[in-house]
Design a protein around this motif. Structure first.
Motif, short mmCIF file in Angstrom:
data_model
loop_
_atom_site.label_atom_id
_atom_site.label_comp_id
_atom_site.label_asym_id
_atom_site.label_seq_id
_atom_site.Cartn_x
_atom_site.Cartn_y
_atom_site.Cartn_z
N UNK A 276 0.85 -1.18 0.00
CA UNK A 276 0.00 0.00 0.00
C UNK A 276 0.89 1.24 0.00
N UNK A 277 0.46 2.27 -0.72
CA UNK A 277 1.26 3.49 -0.88
C UNK A 277 0.46 4.68 -0.38
N UNK A 278 1.07 5.47 0.49
CA UNK A 278 0.45 6.69 1.00
C UNK A 278 1.26 7.89 0.53
N UNK A 279 0.58 8.90 0.04
CA UNK A 279 1.23 10.14 -0.37
C UNK A 279 1.17 11.14 0.78
N UNK A 280 2.20 11.95 0.89
CA UNK A 280 2.25 12.97 1.95
C UNK A 280 2.87 14.23 1.35
N UNK A 281 2.14 15.33 1.37
CA UNK A 281 2.64 16.57 0.79
C UNK A 281 3.79 17.15 1.61
N UNK A 282 4.78 17.70 0.92
CA UNK A 282 5.93 18.27 1.62
C UNK A 282 5.47 19.41 2.53
N UNK A 283 5.87 19.33 3.79
CA UNK A 283 5.49 20.35 4.76
C UNK A 283 4.16 20.11 5.44
N UNK A 284 3.37 19.16 4.93
CA UNK A 284 2.06 18.88 5.52
C UNK A 284 2.21 18.00 6.76
N UNK A 285 1.08 17.78 7.44
CA UNK A 285 1.07 17.00 8.68
C UNK A 285 0.09 15.83 8.54
N UNK A 286 0.60 14.62 8.74
CA UNK A 286 -0.26 13.45 8.88
C UNK A 286 -0.46 13.19 10.36
N UNK A 287 -1.71 13.17 10.82
CA UNK A 287 -1.97 12.94 12.23
C UNK A 287 -1.54 11.51 12.59
N UNK A 288 -1.21 11.25 13.86
CA UNK A 288 -0.59 9.97 14.24
C UNK A 288 -1.34 8.71 13.78
N UNK A 289 -2.67 8.76 13.75
CA UNK A 289 -3.44 7.57 13.39
C UNK A 289 -3.78 7.50 11.90
N UNK A 290 -3.26 8.44 11.12
CA UNK A 290 -3.67 8.49 9.71
C UNK A 290 -3.41 7.17 8.98
N UNK A 291 -2.17 6.70 8.99
CA UNK A 291 -1.82 5.49 8.23
C UNK A 291 -2.57 4.29 8.79
N UNK A 292 -2.66 4.17 10.10
CA UNK A 292 -3.36 3.04 10.71
C UNK A 292 -4.83 3.01 10.32
N UNK A 293 -5.48 4.15 10.35
CA UNK A 293 -6.91 4.22 10.02
C UNK A 293 -7.15 3.89 8.54
N UNK A 294 -6.34 4.43 7.66
CA UNK A 294 -6.53 4.17 6.23
C UNK A 294 -6.19 2.72 5.90
N UNK A 295 -5.16 2.18 6.51
CA UNK A 295 -4.79 0.78 6.27
C UNK A 295 -5.90 -0.15 6.76
N UNK A 296 -6.50 0.18 7.88
CA UNK A 296 -7.59 -0.65 8.41
C UNK A 296 -8.77 -0.67 7.45
N UNK A 297 -9.06 0.47 6.83
CA UNK A 297 -10.17 0.50 5.87
C UNK A 297 -9.85 -0.36 4.65
N UNK A 298 -8.63 -0.25 4.12
CA UNK A 298 -8.27 -1.07 2.96
C UNK A 298 -8.30 -2.55 3.30
N UNK A 299 -7.89 -2.90 4.51
CA UNK A 299 -7.90 -4.30 4.91
C UNK A 299 -9.33 -4.83 5.05
N UNK A 300 -10.23 -3.99 5.53
CA UNK A 300 -11.60 -4.42 5.77
C UNK A 300 -12.46 -4.41 4.52
N UNK A 301 -12.06 -3.61 3.50
CA UNK A 301 -12.87 -3.46 2.30
C UNK A 301 -12.02 -3.72 1.06
N UNK A 302 -11.85 -4.98 0.68
CA UNK A 302 -10.97 -5.31 -0.46
C UNK A 302 -11.42 -4.70 -1.78
N UNK A 303 -12.68 -4.32 -1.88
CA UNK A 303 -13.16 -3.69 -3.13
C UNK A 303 -12.68 -2.25 -3.26
N UNK A 304 -12.21 -1.66 -2.18
CA UNK A 304 -11.72 -0.28 -2.18
C UNK A 304 -10.23 -0.28 -2.51
N UNK A 305 -9.84 0.55 -3.48
CA UNK A 305 -8.44 0.65 -3.85
C UNK A 305 -7.79 1.98 -3.53
#
Length: 338
Positions: free
Chosen positions: A84-113
């Motif tokens: 899985x690939x996550x994009x992050x804009x230079x200088x922007x802020x990803x909140x601590x749970x961002x990757x975990x929350x998005x990964x959980x959704x992809x894991x739970x919904x295989x039809x979502x890409x």
């Protein structure tokens, strides 16, 4: 914990003063199986030096001569290893749970890409904030994308398999490379969004970009992306499939693009108070699609811009009309309130 490796990709160019907080936000993610690939695209300030000060086994810095964002993000994807690939804009802020929350959704919904989240846009000059969350449930993503982009680039995580099947980023898109990719991804996968604020994006002051030429290229490329996906739906091949880098020359004039350019012209008047810029944009709009409304608007702008006193009176009138419109909206909202 979800067992898929996530590659976070970010590209920097002359953003030395915005390195530390942004990189710290990535290293503070609660998701464990993570690699962070940072590309310095030939910065001439202290960006690279600041990036190299960070030492963490999850972080890798790549530096090369200036090649532009699109070529740099393509290189970052090629250098990454995550499913899985996550994009992050230079200088922007990803909140601590961002990757975990998005990964959980992809894991739970295989039809979502492709998955986004709620984004806070923060103006770096004024400090004003606005919430961005455009993806609507219940309507196909492609239908929404043909009207407007539904994600900011840096909020998105997608499956590598979907990226590869869609054909990846395309170098012809110096701007709107994300929009072109989403359009093609929408043909093969579902889109979703985590209904939480997980990303902060720093933006320049409100208003139309200073360069009409840059805006023109951005909007022409966005329209090229829309026409390409419509051709793929109709025939299976798009303008770039057929003509490569020359595909832009085969783009058809568009009433849709004319409307977008008229909207930018109105923003140039209201936000930038720049009638000359509005006149240029309206001329481009008329070249795309001639309409009486567009012609009348341009004549009004040109008439108002001929003399300084006339220009100021026109702008004051616009301010009064905007204020009146805002009061009417407020009154309607009060009437509708229970």
């Amino acid at each position: 914990m979800v067992g898929m490796k996530v590659s976070v990709l970010t590209v920097y160019y002359n953003r030395g003063d915005q390195v530390d907080e942004s990189i710290r936000s990535l290293l503070s993610q609660t998701y464990e199986d993570l690699e962070i690939i940072v590309v310095d695209d030939g910065s001439t300030d202290d960006t690279l030096a600041r990036l190299q000060q960070w030492s963490d086994p999850r972080l890798r810095v790549i530096s090369h001569s200036n090649r532009g964002f699109t070529r740099s993000i393509i290189e970052a994807v090629a250098a990454s290893s995550g499913e899985w690939i996550a994009i992050h804009g230079s200088g922007d802020i990803s909140y601590p749970e961002r990757i975990e929350e998005q990964a959980a959704l992809l894991a739970a919904q295989p039809e979502v890409g492709v998955v986004g989240c709620i984004v806070e846009n923060r103006n770096i000059v004024t400090g004003e904030t606005a919430i961005f969350h455009k993806l609507r449930e219940g309507e196909p993503a492609l239908a929404q994308l043909l009207r407007h982009n539904v994600y900011t680039h840096g909020e998105v995580m997608f499956r590598r398999s979907v990226y590869e099947q869609a054909g990846g980023y395309r170098e012809i898109f110096k701007f709107t490379q994300d929009y072109d990719l989403w359009l093609r991804m929408a043909l093969i996968t579902e889109f979703a969004s985590v209904d939480r604020l997980l990303y902060r994006r720093y933006t320049l002051p409100d208003g139309v970009s200073a360069s009409v030429d840059k805006m023109m290229v951005q909007q022409y490329l966005a329209e090229l992306g829309r026409q390409c996906v419509e051709l793929r739906v109709a025939t299976g091949r798009d303008l770039i499939d057929r003509h490569g880098a020359h595909g832009l020359f085969f783009r058809k004039r568009s009433k849709r693009l004319s409307g977008v350019l008229q909207g930018l012209a109105k923003a140039a008047i209201v936000q930038d108070r720049d009638l000359a810029k509005a006149d240029q944009l309206l001329q481009l709009a008329l070249e795309e699609h001639r309409s009486l409304k567009g012609w009348l608007l341009r004549m009004a702008v040109r008439f108002a811009d001929r003399r300084a006193g006339r220009r100021e009176r026109a702008l004051r009138l616009i301010d009064r009309l905007r204020a009146l419109k805002a009061r009417r909206r407020g009154a309607r909202a009060l009437e509708a309130a229970p």
